[in-house]
Structure formats: C-alpha cells, structure tokens
Design an enzyme around this catalytic site. Structure first.
Site, PDB file in Angstrom:
ATOM      1  N   THR A  91       0.605  -1.184  -0.047  1.00 45.60           N
ATOM      2  CA  THR A  91      -0.161  -0.017  -0.050  1.00 45.60           C
ATOM      3  C   THR A  91       0.854   1.399  -0.095  1.00 45.60           C
ATOM      4  O   THR A  91       1.751   1.406   0.742  1.00 45.60           O
ATOM      5  CB  THR A  91      -0.897   0.027   1.118  1.00 45.60           C
ATOM      6  OG1 THR A  91      -1.777  -1.009   1.289  1.00 45.60           O
ATOM      7  CG2 THR A  91      -1.895   1.210   1.087  1.00 45.60           C
ATOM      8  N   ALA A  98      -2.289   4.931  -3.476  1.00 47.23           N
ATOM      9  CA  ALA A  98      -2.469   3.870  -4.092  1.00 47.23           C
ATOM     10  C   ALA A  98      -3.047   2.704  -3.083  1.00 47.23           C
ATOM     11  O   ALA A  98      -1.973   2.041  -2.709  1.00 47.23           O
ATOM     12  CB  ALA A  98      -1.483   3.125  -5.055  1.00 47.23           C
ATOM     13  N   GLY A  99      -4.348   2.814  -2.408  1.00 41.59           N
ATOM     14  CA  GLY A  99      -4.613   1.696  -1.668  1.00 41.59           C
ATOM     15  C   GLY A  99      -5.305   0.375  -2.522  1.00 41.59           C
ATOM     16  O   GLY A  99      -4.391  -0.496  -2.632  1.00 41.59           O
ATOM     17  N   ILE A 109     -27.283  -3.851  23.622  1.00 44.05           N
ATOM     18  CA  ILE A 109     -28.019  -4.644  24.799  1.00 44.05           C
ATOM     19  C   ILE A 109     -27.437  -4.274  26.144  1.00 44.05           C
ATOM     20  O   ILE A 109     -28.053  -4.262  27.384  1.00 44.05           O
ATOM     21  CB  ILE A 109     -27.878  -6.190  24.354  1.00 44.05           C
ATOM     22  CG1 ILE A 109     -28.532  -6.572  23.259  1.00 44.05           C
ATOM     23  CG2 ILE A 109     -27.904  -6.985  25.621  1.00 44.05           C
ATOM     24  CD1 ILE A 109     -28.371  -7.840  22.829  1.00 44.05           C
ATOM     25  N   GLY A 124     -24.990   1.642  28.514  1.00 47.86           N
ATOM     26  CA  GLY A 124     -23.632   2.259  28.733  1.00 47.86           C
ATOM     27  C   GLY A 124     -22.501   1.572  29.148  1.00 47.86           C
ATOM     28  O   GLY A 124     -21.267   1.923  28.791  1.00 47.86           O
ATOM     29  N   GLU A 172      -7.206  -5.834   3.633  1.00 49.12           N
ATOM     30  CA  GLU A 172      -7.152  -6.933   2.691  1.00 49.12           C
ATOM     31  C   GLU A 172      -8.356  -6.746   1.597  1.00 49.12           C
ATOM     32  O   GLU A 172      -8.937  -7.711   1.313  1.00 49.12           O
ATOM     33  CB  GLU A 172      -7.438  -8.257   3.502  1.00 49.12           C
ATOM     34  CG  GLU A 172      -6.195  -8.490   4.368  1.00 49.12           C
ATOM     35  CD  GLU A 172      -5.069  -8.877   3.460  1.00 49.12           C
ATOM     36  OE1 GLU A 172      -5.373  -9.115   2.296  1.00 49.12           O
ATOM     37  OE2 GLU A 172      -4.086  -8.832   3.986  1.00 49.12           O
ATOM     38  N   GLU A 190     -16.276  -2.580  -0.472  1.00 50.70           N
ATOM     39  CA  GLU A 190     -16.836  -2.118  -2.030  1.00 50.70           C
ATOM     40  C   GLU A 190     -16.014  -2.923  -2.885  1.00 50.70           C
ATOM     41  O   GLU A 190     -16.288  -3.161  -3.937  1.00 50.70           O
ATOM     42  CB  GLU A 190     -16.597  -0.373  -2.201  1.00 50.70           C
ATOM     43  CG  GLU A 190     -17.331   0.361  -1.287  1.00 50.70           C
ATOM     44  CD  GLU A 190     -16.975   0.397   0.084  1.00 50.70           C
ATOM     45  OE1 GLU A 190     -18.042   0.537   1.007  1.00 50.70           O
ATOM     46  OE2 GLU A 190     -15.882   0.024   0.548  1.00 50.70           O
TER      47      GLU A 190
END
Length: 387
Positions: free
Chosen positions: A126, A130-131, A341, A344, A367, A371
C-alpha cells in the site's frame, strides 16, 4: 455434506482456545491501556506458543511449520481472533505464505528464521496514493546492470517496526494490454539494514491497539537480482498464488471476536433484570440476539465453505470475496448490537466490547474494502454475459 469436526480439528480448536484464554487474555488490559506490546511479553508468550505447537501453523510441514490445511487453519484463526490482535498476531505469529514461493536459498534465509520465531516478515504494497488500486503504485524498481534500484514510499505497513525484512512490491515497468498500458510489478526481499531503506513510525490507529503500522521509504535502495521473489515483473502472480486465503483469515478472526461479544451479550440478557424480569425476555433484546446468531452462523458457514473449497482447488475469487464481506460486516453488526444490549456499560473498558467495536471498523477496509469485495462478486456475476 458433513459439517462435523474431525478429532484432530477439535483438538486444535480446544488447544488454541485454551491458549488464548490462559496466555493472551491476561495481557489484553495492558496492551489496550498503553497501546504498546512489550517485548518481554512477546518473548514470553511466543516461547509458550512454540512449545504448544501453535506457532507458524499456516506454513507447510516441509518448511518447518505445522502444515494445517486451509479449513483447519481457519478454525485455528477463529480462536486466535478472540484476543487482542497485536497479541495473537505477534506472539503466535503466522509468517506470510508467500515466503514459501522463494528459492531454497531464499527460504533458508527468510522463511526459516520466521518459522523458528527469530524474526518477523512484513508485506509492503500500500502507498499513500494507491490503496486498493495497486496498479496505481508510484514506488518503482528499475534495473541497473545486474542490480535493481528501488525508490518510493509505502505506508500502513503492519508490524514493520519489528520485522527483520520487508517483502516489497514495486512497479517495474509497463506492458500493453487490450485496455491500454498496465504496470508490471516485481516483488523483492529487502533486509532491514539495507542502505537507503528507512522505516518510520506510522499513524495512531483507533483499531487494534499495540498492532503497529509504519511508513517505509526506499531511497536508491540497491539490490542484487537474487533478492527478487519469484520472477521479475510477476509480482502479482506470486501474490495471487500464495496470498489468496488472507481474506479468509481476516474473516475467520472476525468470527472469533463476534462469538466473544455475543457470549457477553447473551449472558447479560439472561441475568440483567429490568422491570421485574431479565431483559432477554423483551423482544427488543431477544430479537437482537436472534438476528446476531443468524448472521454469525451465515458468516461462519461461508468462511468454512470457502476454506474447504480452497483446499479442493475450486474456490473462486467471488467465494472468498463473499466470505470476507459477510464476516467483516457481520462483526460490525454484532459488536454494535452487543453494546446496545449492555447499554452504557458496554462502552466501558471493563468489558472487551468497546475494543471489539473499535477493532471491527478496520476489517471492512484492509485486505480489500467491502466495496472492492462487492466489485469482485458483481464482476463474476456479469462476466458470463460479457458485461
């Protein structure tokens, strides 16, 4: 289809889970609090992992590893995934399988020290610009006589701060294709002390505390041709051949964390009383549990099926993309609902839920983003129609 585990698989699952609970859980609070995994802890836990036969379990037996098949390896990864990522990845290391693609000399120099626990490798793909578009990388490798000269910058390089060497992928030229020019990529072994190589601290990350990332700079780094991994200009081919199951590894660790979060949520729903009854009797909570359990089951079946198909040589890119997509997005949902569930208390550091919630966010990015996975899946669906 047979869905049961073999005796060997059950033994590996039970052994790994016990190791995680007894040897990794006790160090989680310190790592989460300090953001640092002390070297003393690394060496202590690593020695125990080696003694337990859990170290380098992904590497074939012929190269000194445990040699788990893909399906069993994913069951093992699922159990490790329950713990803080830095602890299990660093202390119970799984060297990159791409090291097996080296020549016998390269395997002896780079793979075997990793298998023995003497050092770690790191993958440098990476770049800041450019990813997901690896073909857009700007870092270059050019031939100069018998040598190669490397220049450029990589970032988000996991655990490069402790790695003994870098497996670097750089643009090494262009080739003509029906769709225009396409960059050729070459992979290299670069030792940490190579002149011109600089490894700098990376960025503070909300996910996976203690698991570091670095920026790597190549400034006229000169390498002999013996440092090429695979063939020149064939870096993508060697990566695709040897790194194909890493998306499944990400998904498998997500399963483990989801199970841990779910276990806390079920126990809380059964024991926390409000308005005279356990909160789990309220549909607002019980339906959440039902949805969480269903999503977890679906993700697990997809991961394990893809792993089984990978061992049979029938797994497609779409199979692995679907499994990674489902598991990572499932974890985000389960972690969020578990906190809902709890209320807090779920956000307090006394429980692992807030960590699992934070850690879940990166899984839909590295990885291959969600998308990108959807692009792989849809492309496979449309390709038979020429679209």
């Amino acid at each position: 289809m047979h869905f049961g585990l073999t005796d060997e698989q059950r033994l590996i699952v039970d052994t790994t889970r016990a190791f995680v609970e007894n040897e990794l859980y006790p160090h989680e609070a310190e790592v989460e609090r300090t953001g640092t995994l002390r070297r003393e802890v690394i060496e202590e836990v690593k020695a125990k992992a080696i003694a337990a036969g859990l170290y380098a379990a992904n590497i074939p037996e012929e190269f000194g590893g445990t040699g788990l098949d893909t399906l069993t390896w994913l069951l093992y990864e699922k159990e490790l995934g329950r713990a803080n990522y830095a602890l299990h990845w660093t202390c119970v290391a799984r060297p990159s399988n791409i090291l097996c693609a080296g020549t016998p000399e390269q395997r002896e120099r780079y793979l075997m020290p990793c298998v023995r626990g003497e050092t770690w490798d790191c993958l440098a793909m990476t770049e800041p610009g450019a990813g997901s578009d690896l073909r857009g990388m700007k870092a270059t490798a050019r031939q100069d006589g018998p040598d190669w000269v490397l220049n450029g910058t990589k970032h988000f390089i996991s655990h490069a701060d402790i790695a003994g060497f870098v497996i670097a992928f750089l643009a090494s030229g262009e080739e003509d294709t029906p769709r225009g020019k396409k960059k050729r990529i070459t992979a290299f072994f670069v030792d940490r002390d190579t002149p011109g190589l600089t490894i700098r601290d990376g960025y503070r990350n909300v996910s996976h505390r203690g698991y570091t990332n670095s920026v790597i700079e190549f400034d006229d780094v000169r390498l002999p041709s013996e440092q090429v991994l695979g063939e020149p200009h064939k870096g993508f081919e060697v990566a695709n051949q040897w790194l194909g199951a890493t998306r499944l590894q990400v998904g498998a660790t997500c399963l483990g964390r989801a199970e841990r979060a779910f276990g806390h949520a079920v126990e809380w729903a059964a024991t926390r009383t409000q308005f005279g009854q356990p909160i789990g009797k309220n549909q607002g909570v019980s339906f959440k549990l039902a949805d969480m359990a269903t999503e977890m089951k679906a993700a697990e079946l997809m991961i394990l099926e893809a792993g089984w198909k990978f061992d049979q040589g029938t797994a497609s890119d779409a199979d692995m993309a679907m499994a990674k997509l489902k598991a990572t997005e499932m974890l985000a949902m389960v972690a969020d609902e578990a906190i809902q569930i709890y209320g807090g208390m779920g956000l307090m550091e006394e429980l692992p839920l807030e960590r699992i919630w934070r850690d879940a966010r990166v899984e839909r990015i590295w990885e291959g983003t969600s998308e990108i996975q959807r692009h792989i899946i849809s492309r496979a669906l449309l390709r038979p129609f020429g679209a």
